[in-house]
Design a protein around this motif. Structure first.
Motif, short mmCIF file in Angstrom:
data_model
loop_
_atom_site.label_atom_id
_atom_site.label_comp_id
_atom_site.label_asym_id
_atom_site.label_seq_id
_atom_site.Cartn_x
_atom_site.Cartn_y
_atom_site.Cartn_z
N THR A 177 0.84 -1.19 0.00
CA THR A 177 0.00 0.00 0.00
C THR A 177 0.87 1.24 0.00
N ASP A 178 0.30 2.34 -0.48
CA ASP A 178 1.02 3.62 -0.40
C ASP A 178 0.44 4.50 0.70
N ASP A 179 -0.51 3.95 1.48
CA ASP A 179 -1.08 4.67 2.61
C ASP A 179 -0.34 4.32 3.89
N ASP A 180 -0.56 5.12 4.91
CA ASP A 180 0.15 4.94 6.18
C ASP A 180 -0.75 4.29 7.22
N TYR A 181 -0.40 3.09 7.62
CA TYR A 181 -1.11 2.38 8.67
C TYR A 181 -0.13 1.97 9.75
N ASN A 182 -0.63 1.67 10.93
CA ASN A 182 0.22 1.29 12.04
C ASN A 182 -0.01 -0.15 12.45
N ALA A 183 1.02 -0.75 13.03
CA ALA A 183 0.86 -2.08 13.61
C ALA A 183 -0.24 -2.04 14.66
N LYS A 184 -1.02 -3.11 14.72
CA LYS A 184 -2.17 -3.30 15.61
C LYS A 184 -3.46 -2.68 15.05
N ASP A 185 -3.35 -1.83 14.01
CA ASP A 185 -4.55 -1.40 13.30
C ASP A 185 -5.16 -2.60 12.58
N SER A 186 -6.41 -2.47 12.17
CA SER A 186 -7.03 -3.49 11.32
C SER A 186 -7.41 -2.86 9.99
N ILE A 187 -7.32 -3.64 8.94
CA ILE A 187 -7.77 -3.21 7.62
C ILE A 187 -8.71 -4.26 7.05
N VAL A 188 -9.55 -3.83 6.14
CA VAL A 188 -10.42 -4.74 5.40
C VAL A 188 -9.91 -4.78 3.97
N VAL A 246 -9.98 -1.64 1.57
CA VAL A 246 -11.26 -0.95 1.40
C VAL A 246 -11.74 -0.28 2.67
N ALA A 247 -11.09 -0.55 3.81
CA ALA A 247 -11.46 0.11 5.06
C ALA A 247 -10.30 -0.01 6.04
N HIS A 248 -10.28 0.92 7.00
CA HIS A 248 -9.18 0.97 7.98
C HIS A 248 -9.76 1.30 9.34
N PHE A 249 -9.34 0.55 10.38
CA PHE A 249 -9.81 0.77 11.73
C PHE A 249 -8.61 0.89 12.67
N PRO A 250 -8.30 2.10 13.14
CA PRO A 250 -7.11 2.30 13.97
C PRO A 250 -7.26 1.64 15.34
N TYR A 251 -6.11 1.22 15.86
CA TYR A 251 -6.03 0.71 17.22
C TYR A 251 -5.84 1.91 18.14
N GLU A 252 -6.88 2.25 18.89
CA GLU A 252 -6.85 3.44 19.73
C GLU A 252 -7.96 3.36 20.75
N GLU A 253 -7.91 4.24 21.73
CA GLU A 253 -8.99 4.29 22.72
C GLU A 253 -10.31 4.62 22.01
N GLY A 254 -11.36 3.91 22.42
CA GLY A 254 -12.66 4.07 21.79
C GLY A 254 -12.93 3.10 20.67
N ALA A 255 -11.89 2.37 20.23
CA ALA A 255 -12.07 1.41 19.14
C ALA A 255 -12.86 0.19 19.60
N LEU A 256 -13.66 -0.35 18.71
CA LEU A 256 -14.38 -1.60 18.97
C LEU A 256 -13.44 -2.76 18.73
N VAL A 257 -13.35 -3.66 19.70
CA VAL A 257 -12.42 -4.79 19.59
C VAL A 257 -13.10 -6.08 20.01
N THR A 258 -12.50 -7.18 19.58
CA THR A 258 -12.88 -8.49 20.10
C THR A 258 -11.64 -9.14 20.66
N ALA A 259 -11.79 -9.84 21.78
CA ALA A 259 -10.68 -10.63 22.32
C ALA A 259 -10.65 -11.97 21.61
N VAL A 315 -8.31 -7.56 18.77
CA VAL A 315 -8.29 -7.15 17.37
C VAL A 315 -9.38 -6.11 17.16
N VAL A 316 -9.03 -5.01 16.51
CA VAL A 316 -10.02 -3.98 16.20
C VAL A 316 -10.94 -4.50 15.09
#
Length: 232
Positions: free
Chosen positions: A144-155, A164-177, A220-221
């Motif tokens: 990819t040519d976009d900037d994502y971080n480790a622990k983020d999730s992408i679709v 097609v989608a990006h979900f950052p790992y951060e406070e307020g994020a929806l996660v599943t254990a 995982v986000v």
């Protein structure tokens, strides 16, 4: 090399009964590491679509089963978290999703939802040309040519592998254990506590009926659609 695996020693994520018989099928090398469940186990023990490996091989020879959009010809191919299992002839589509205790289960989804899948970014590195190569939880690599971080999730699209989608790992994020005592629970991150040194960071997660704390490697986000597939 044996093609069998003792049931009592299979990973906790495998959806098999451990005391009914001594052995089950061993997964081939491939995605998801040791947590990957052989495809035939899902077909036989979870869905009940086949009674034997021979029947599974026949179904695969007919291209009746797709994993992440690709026809598979190996009944021992490892299947794991967030994979898409499709039976186009039956018009049936499933997402592999952690259930209670982190045990993998099949969540039925519609055909549109089966056209993409979620991946947790486990690592990234620069490649020639200036793009970034992302390594996902199952070993898949994405350029990819976009900037994502480790622990983020992408679709990623199962056809062209585009993001097609990006979900950052951060406070307020929806996660599943996905592992540990809280495997299968879903909630929002309240806090991320950084542990000094080499220890794992911890996360506090609030759920509909309480809260829990776990190490960040175990979460995982996810997209909010993951908790509302029945309404898609």
């Amino acid at each position: 090399m044996t093609k069998h695996q003792k049931r009592l020693s299979v990973p906790k994520s495998w959806p098999v009964e451990r005391k009914t018989e001594t052995f089950t099928v061993k997964a081939d090398a491939g995605p998801h590491g040791e947590d990957g469940v052989p495809l035939v186990v899902l077909l036989r023990d979870v869905l009940g679509y086949v009674d034997s490996r021979k029947e599974a091989r026949y179904a695969l020879s007919e291209d009746a089963i797709l994993i992440n959009g690709n026809a598979i010809n190996d009944e021992q191919r490892p299947i794991g978290m967030f994979d898409i299992v499709a039976f186009p002839g039956r018009n049936e589509y499933y997402r592999v999703f952690p259930d209670e205790g982190g045990r993998l289960a099949l969540t039925e989804i519609d055909e549109d939802a089966a056209e993409s899948r979620l991946g947790k970014i486990e690592g990234k590195q620069q490649v020639p040309g200036g793009d970034t190569q992302l390594t996902l939880h199952d070993g898949t690599t994405v350029i990819t040519d976009d900037d994502y971080n480790a622990k983020d999730s992408i679709v990623i699209d199962t056809d062209d592998k585009s993001v097609v989608a990006h979900f950052p790992y951060e406070e307020g994020a929806l996660v599943t254990a996905v592992r540990g005592n809280h495997g299968g629970k879903i909630g929002e991150i309240d806090a991320i506590d950084v542990t000094p040194g080499s220890g794992s960071n911890t996360v506090g997660v609030s759920t509909d009926d309480g809260s829990f704390e776990t190490v960040e490697e175990y979460v995982v986000v996810i997209d909010e659609n993951f908790v509302g597939d029945d309404d898609e």
